[in-house]
Scaffold this active site. Structure first.
Site, PDB file in Angstrom:
ATOM      1  CD1 TRP A   6      -3.822   2.367   6.047  1.00 37.63           C
ATOM      2  CD2 TRP A   6      -6.141   3.161   5.674  1.00 37.63           C
ATOM      3  NE1 TRP A   6      -4.371   2.458   4.554  1.00 37.63           N
ATOM      4  CE2 TRP A   6      -5.539   2.833   4.431  1.00 37.63           C
ATOM      5  CE3 TRP A   6      -7.373   3.532   6.019  1.00 37.63           C
ATOM      6  CZ2 TRP A   6      -6.376   3.001   3.325  1.00 37.63           C
ATOM      7  CZ3 TRP A   6      -8.282   3.542   4.863  1.00 37.63           C
ATOM      8  CH2 TRP A   6      -7.760   3.275   3.457  1.00 37.63           C
ATOM      9  CE1 TYR A  22      -3.363   2.841   0.689  1.00 34.59           C
ATOM     10  CE2 TYR A  22      -2.129   3.274   2.434  1.00 34.59           C
ATOM     11  CZ  TYR A  22      -3.001   3.768   1.572  1.00 34.59           C
ATOM     12  OH  TYR A  22      -3.665   4.865   1.955  1.00 34.59           O
ATOM     13  CD  GLU A  33      -8.392   7.440   4.687  1.00 31.46           C
ATOM     14  OE1 GLU A  33      -8.422   7.612   5.932  1.00 31.46           O
ATOM     15  OE2 GLU A  33      -7.620   7.364   3.755  1.00 31.46           O
TER      16      GLU A  33
END
Length: 196
Positions: free
Chosen positions: A56, A26, A48
């Site tokens: 995250w 990522y 988000e």
């Protein structure tokens, strides 16, 4: 995201846990790359806003489940979800089963479509908060990197005024980082210049 083998000797941003290959991927391929595709921008809004209060990485691991559960992040389909669909989603262990966040995703899809209609694209609306081009920061350490900025404050305020949910300034700043509206790769990170 690809399955390329990543060189663990390269210098990366301090937040990247090198023991988690998907996290490294990522960072190395997506984080901080400018995004101008509306569907991808909406995907990040969904993810988000689901992240609020969580890590995250928790959301990243559930990303494919979100893609399947939420019709490949199609805002036009999501905007039409009914009570039965909400209950189905709340029974899906592959996503964050928080009623307020699920309802926020549906609401945000509706708001997203309204912004698209007003501005021609969500991209045109969103990127105005950074003057149409990425803000390039010069952080040496993670401690220097802020959680919010005047730009994320302005974005959050305007999104909330338009009815978006779970889009506080911290969430907006994370969104700006993820979609390349700001380049917050550390000065010594190998990705910094590649993104520039």
């Amino acid at each position: 995201m690809s399955n390329i083998t990543h060189d663990t000797t390269l210098c990366r941003c301090a937040w990247v846990d090198l023991s988690k290959p998907d996290y490294v991927t990522y960072h190395d391929e997506e984080w901080g790359v400018p995004v101008h595709d509306d569907r991808k921008l909406f995907e990040f809004i969904v993810l988000e806003s689901a992240q609020a209060g969580l890590s995250w990485y928790t959301i990243l691991r559930k990303r494919e489940n979100y893609r399947q559960a939420f019709d490949d992040f199609d805002p036009e389909k999501i905007a039409l979800y009914d009570a039965a669909k909400v209950e189905e989603l709340l029974g899906n262990a592959g996503i964050i089963r928080n009623r307020l966040k699920v309802l926020a995703t549906i609401n945000n899809a509706q708001r997203f479509l309204a912004v698209q209609a007003e501005f021609g694209s969500f991209d045109a609306y969103l990127w105005q908060f950074v003057g149409g081009k990425p803000i390039v920061n010069h952080w040496r350490t993670l401690a220097e990197c802020p959680a919010t900025t005047p730009e994320s404050d302005a974005m959050s305020k305007d999104l909330k005024k338009r009815g978006f949910k779970f889009m506080g300034s911290t969430v907006c700043y994370a969104h700006m980082q993820a979609t390349g509206m700001v380049n917050d790769h550390m000065l010594d990170c190998f990705r910094r210049d590649k993104v520039l």
